[in-house]
Design a protein around this motif. Structure first.
Motif, mmCIF file in Angstrom:
data_model
loop_
_atom_site.group_PDB
_atom_site.id
_atom_site.type_symbol
_atom_site.label_atom_id
_atom_site.label_comp_id
_atom_site.label_asym_id
_atom_site.label_seq_id
_atom_site.Cartn_x
_atom_site.Cartn_y
_atom_site.Cartn_z
ATOM 1 N N VAL A 239 -1.701 17.491 -6.622
ATOM 2 C CA VAL A 239 -0.370 16.841 -5.735
ATOM 3 C C VAL A 239 -0.362 17.263 -4.348
ATOM 4 O O VAL A 239 -0.181 18.227 -3.692
ATOM 5 N N TRP A 240 -0.330 15.557 -3.902
ATOM 6 C CA TRP A 240 -0.138 16.416 -1.655
ATOM 7 C C TRP A 240 0.779 16.114 -1.585
ATOM 8 O O TRP A 240 1.646 14.767 -2.030
ATOM 9 N N ALA A 241 1.921 16.395 -0.487
ATOM 10 C CA ALA A 241 3.032 16.387 0.230
ATOM 11 C C ALA A 241 3.285 17.022 1.204
ATOM 12 O O ALA A 241 2.554 18.019 1.616
ATOM 13 N N LEU B 9 0.955 -1.622 -0.030
ATOM 14 C CA LEU B 9 -0.090 0.041 -0.193
ATOM 15 C C LEU B 9 1.438 0.845 0.461
ATOM 16 O O LEU B 9 2.196 1.703 0.846
ATOM 17 N N ASN B 10 0.585 1.929 -0.765
ATOM 18 C CA ASN B 10 1.363 3.658 -0.971
ATOM 19 C C ASN B 10 0.100 4.582 -0.997
ATOM 20 O O ASN B 10 -0.309 4.594 -1.934
ATOM 21 N N HIS B 11 1.227 5.941 -1.042
ATOM 22 C CA HIS B 11 1.304 7.237 -1.203
ATOM 23 C C HIS B 11 2.303 7.622 -2.193
ATOM 24 O O HIS B 11 2.722 7.403 -0.926
ATOM 25 N N ASN B 12 1.913 8.034 -3.270
ATOM 26 C CA ASN B 12 3.394 8.865 -3.551
ATOM 27 C C ASN B 12 3.795 9.777 -3.117
ATOM 28 O O ASN B 12 4.786 10.726 -3.717
ATOM 29 N N GLY B 13 2.639 10.502 -2.937
ATOM 30 C CA GLY B 13 2.840 12.248 -2.459
ATOM 31 C C GLY B 13 3.545 13.340 -3.685
ATOM 32 O O GLY B 13 3.051 13.300 -4.396
ATOM 33 N N GLN B 14 4.604 13.590 -3.008
ATOM 34 C CA GLN B 14 4.929 15.161 -4.424
ATOM 35 C C GLN B 14 5.501 13.631 -5.855
ATOM 36 O O GLN B 14 5.632 15.276 -6.550
ATOM 37 N N GLN B 15 5.474 12.399 -5.519
ATOM 38 C CA GLN B 15 5.876 11.942 -6.628
ATOM 39 C C GLN B 15 4.833 11.343 -7.662
ATOM 40 O O GLN B 15 4.590 10.461 -8.609
ATOM 41 N N VAL C 26 11.544 16.047 -8.390
ATOM 42 C CA VAL C 26 12.763 16.501 -9.172
ATOM 43 C C VAL C 26 12.247 15.369 -10.688
ATOM 44 O O VAL C 26 12.533 15.574 -12.262
ATOM 45 N N LEU C 27 10.687 14.825 -10.635
ATOM 46 C CA LEU C 27 10.667 14.179 -12.405
ATOM 47 C C LEU C 27 9.862 14.895 -12.432
ATOM 48 O O LEU C 27 9.803 15.493 -13.696
ATOM 49 N N TYR C 28 8.755 14.607 -11.806
ATOM 50 C CA TYR C 28 7.027 15.171 -11.760
ATOM 51 C C TYR C 28 7.424 16.929 -12.093
ATOM 52 O O TYR C 28 6.642 17.150 -13.381
ATOM 53 N N ARG C 29 7.809 17.172 -11.116
ATOM 54 C CA ARG C 29 8.117 19.098 -11.430
ATOM 55 C C ARG C 29 6.828 19.408 -11.320
ATOM 56 O O ARG C 29 6.608 20.409 -11.825
ATOM 57 N N GLU C 30 5.760 18.933 -10.527
ATOM 58 C CA GLU C 30 4.373 19.854 -10.608
ATOM 59 C C GLU C 30 4.661 20.108 -8.775
ATOM 60 O O GLU C 30 5.175 19.105 -7.761
ATOM 61 N N THR C 31 4.397 21.283 -8.676
ATOM 62 C CA THR C 31 4.207 21.940 -7.267
ATOM 63 C C THR C 31 3.311 21.376 -6.516
ATOM 64 O O THR C 31 2.190 22.348 -6.714
ATOM 65 N N PRO C 32 3.736 20.798 -5.628
ATOM 66 C CA PRO C 32 2.316 20.144 -4.571
ATOM 67 C C PRO C 32 1.514 21.043 -3.742
ATOM 68 O O PRO C 32 2.485 22.084 -3.144
ATOM 69 N N LYS C 33 0.625 20.907 -3.475
ATOM 70 C CA LYS C 33 -0.294 21.423 -1.776
ATOM 71 C C LYS C 33 0.993 20.806 -0.395
ATOM 72 O O LYS C 33 0.381 19.830 -0.577
ATOM 73 N N ALA C 34 1.460 21.593 0.078
ATOM 74 C CA ALA C 34 1.894 20.948 1.689
ATOM 75 C C ALA C 34 0.166 20.808 2.053
ATOM 76 O O ALA C 34 -1.078 21.456 2.325
ATOM 77 N N MET C 35 -0.272 19.706 2.589
ATOM 78 C CA MET C 35 -1.134 19.028 3.764
ATOM 79 C C MET C 35 -1.726 19.670 4.495
ATOM 80 O O MET C 35 -1.047 19.387 5.381
ATOM 81 N N GLU C 36 -2.694 19.614 4.748
ATOM 82 C CA GLU C 36 -3.041 20.046 6.430
ATOM 83 C C GLU C 36 -3.453 19.514 7.219
ATOM 84 O O GLU C 36 -3.054 18.525 6.791
ATOM 85 N N ILE C 37 -3.602 19.787 8.347
ATOM 86 C CA ILE C 37 -3.457 18.568 9.185
ATOM 87 C C ILE C 37 -5.209 17.393 9.256
ATOM 88 O O ILE C 37 -5.177 15.788 9.069
#
Length: 411
Positions: free
Chosen positions: A118-120, A102-108, A127-138
């Protein structure tokens, strides 16, 4: 027996694995519509038939925001359970055990695939996807933890023998633990205890969901191998902290990140067993079984790693893609018949990276195990004298198949 350690059983939590060979998690692109397919079932069944003791599925996505690849299995959907049952039943028919990763890839992840943010841990582009993620809230963090638990319930109901949590090279949880990707200033960032908090909460939630009698392990990054990232000393500290919870049954080692993806599946210029020292390092501080992987393509090498106490289980992935009967041939002492992986990475990593189904330059039947392969060959009705001109890979395969069908072949 030629390889006594390799073919000794291992107890992992409540599960007895018949030997020490694992077909570890790797992407196949054989899923469709977020669900396992018959092709994936036949692909894994072929390795069970070939004698591997344990299969760990490719990563199963736990949340709609986790979409790193188009063909991920969505474990959070209840529709996966009937497909899981077909898969696990096929594998169990050969006395092989099977865990689901089971996984969540996060910023990837890729918002173009998920159509969601994208959540991170922090707004740092991968460095691969180059998409700025949203900093996850609580609230986001709690939601993902709940989805890990929900997905684990589906895995158990689907007939699996255990769950593996991906905290390794492609993982939201690793991104929380690593100072390279976590710049938070709340209770999930900063010092070690804060950065490991999310991992501990995921483990606790999954353990509560599956109960005390279900095997639960972690795929742990032994070293990010990038300045500012997690080191082996950090991984040792993480392993000790996770084991101290009393909620885990094993550690499966991986290394690197998308910063240095070539180290995840070492190509042919990397030495055999190049990642074994990481497993050995975790063995120094952990009492739970430790899995090693990383270009272990020979049963003799696997036996030596076990005999020297560097690991308790050996992950042979590309070796069993190239030859599904790797384990059975090794057990029967037919090592000269094993089709050894050469780590060219052309059709396993290469094809998957192009969003195609997994393949192998050594084994043209990969992904078509239900209809093709040596076990499906029928004797030719009319035996012929066949000349094959050219002894390259294609020529040798043609000569082999023609011979197996009963023709008299000159290569």
């Amino acid at each position: 027996m030629l390889f006594p350690n390799l073919f000794s059983p291992l107890r992992i939590g409540r599960v007895n694995v018949p030997n020490r060979i694992s077909f570890s998690a790797h992407l196949t692109n054989l899923a469709d519509g977020g669900l396992p397919t018959d092709r994936l079932t036949h692909y894994l069944e072929a390795r069970a038939r070939g004698g591997t003791g344990l299969i760990i599925t490719e990563e199963q996505s736990v949340h709609p925001t986790d979409r790193a690849y188009e063909h991920l299995i969505e474990a959070f959907r209840p529709e996966v359970i009937p497909r899981y049952k077909l898969l696990t039943r096929a594998v169990h028919s050969y006395d092989t055990r099977i865990f689901a990763q089971l996984n969540h890839n996060g910023q990837q992840c890729s918002g173009s695939l998920s159509r969601l943010p994208v959540w991170a841990p922090s707004p740092i582009p991968d460095v691969l996807y180059r998409e700025t993620p949203k900093a996850m809230e609580i609230e986001d963090i709690r939601e993902v933890i709940d989805h890990f638990a929900l997905s684990a319930i589906h895995v158990r109901e689907g007939g699996f023998d255990g769950v593996e949590l991906q905290f390794g090279h492609s993982s939201l949880v690793r991104q929380f633990m690593s100072p390279l990707t976590n710049f938070r200033s709340d209770e999930y960032g900063g010092d070690f205890e804060n950065r490991i908090r999310f991992a501990l909460q995921v483990v606790a939630a999954v353990r509560e969901a599956v109960g005390p009698d279900f095997t639960l392990g972690v795929r742990l990054c032994g070293d990010e191998l990038i300045p500012g990232g997690l080191t082996l000393d950090d991984a040792k500290q993480i392993a000790q902290r996770l084991e101290a919870t009393g909620q885990l049954d094993y550690f499966n080692l991986t290394l690197a990140t998308f910063y240095n993806l070539y180290l995840v599946g070492g190509p042919m210029h990397m030495p055999l067993g190049y990642a074994v020292p990481l497993a050995a390092g975790i063995k120094e501080v952990a009492t739970l079984p430790v899995f090693a992987t990383g270009r272990i393509n020979d049963p003799a090498l696997a036996e030596r790693v076990l005999a020297e106490g560097q690991a308790d289980m050996i992950g042979v992935v590309r070796g069993q893609i190239a030859d599904p009967d790797f384990a059975r041939k090794a057990r029967e002492g037919r090592t000269e018949e094993i089709r050894y992986c050469i780590a060219c990475n052309q059709n396993c990593y290469g094809r998957v990276g192009l969003n195609k189904t997994i393949g192998c330059v050594q084994n043209p039947f990969v992904g078509s195990e239900d209809t093709e392969g040596e076990r499906h060959l029928r004797p030719a009705l009319r035996k012929k004298r066949v000349m094959v001109v050219g002894g390259g890979p294609a020529g040798m395969w043609a000569a082999k198949i023609a011979t197996l069908r009963g023709h008299q072949v000159t290569l």
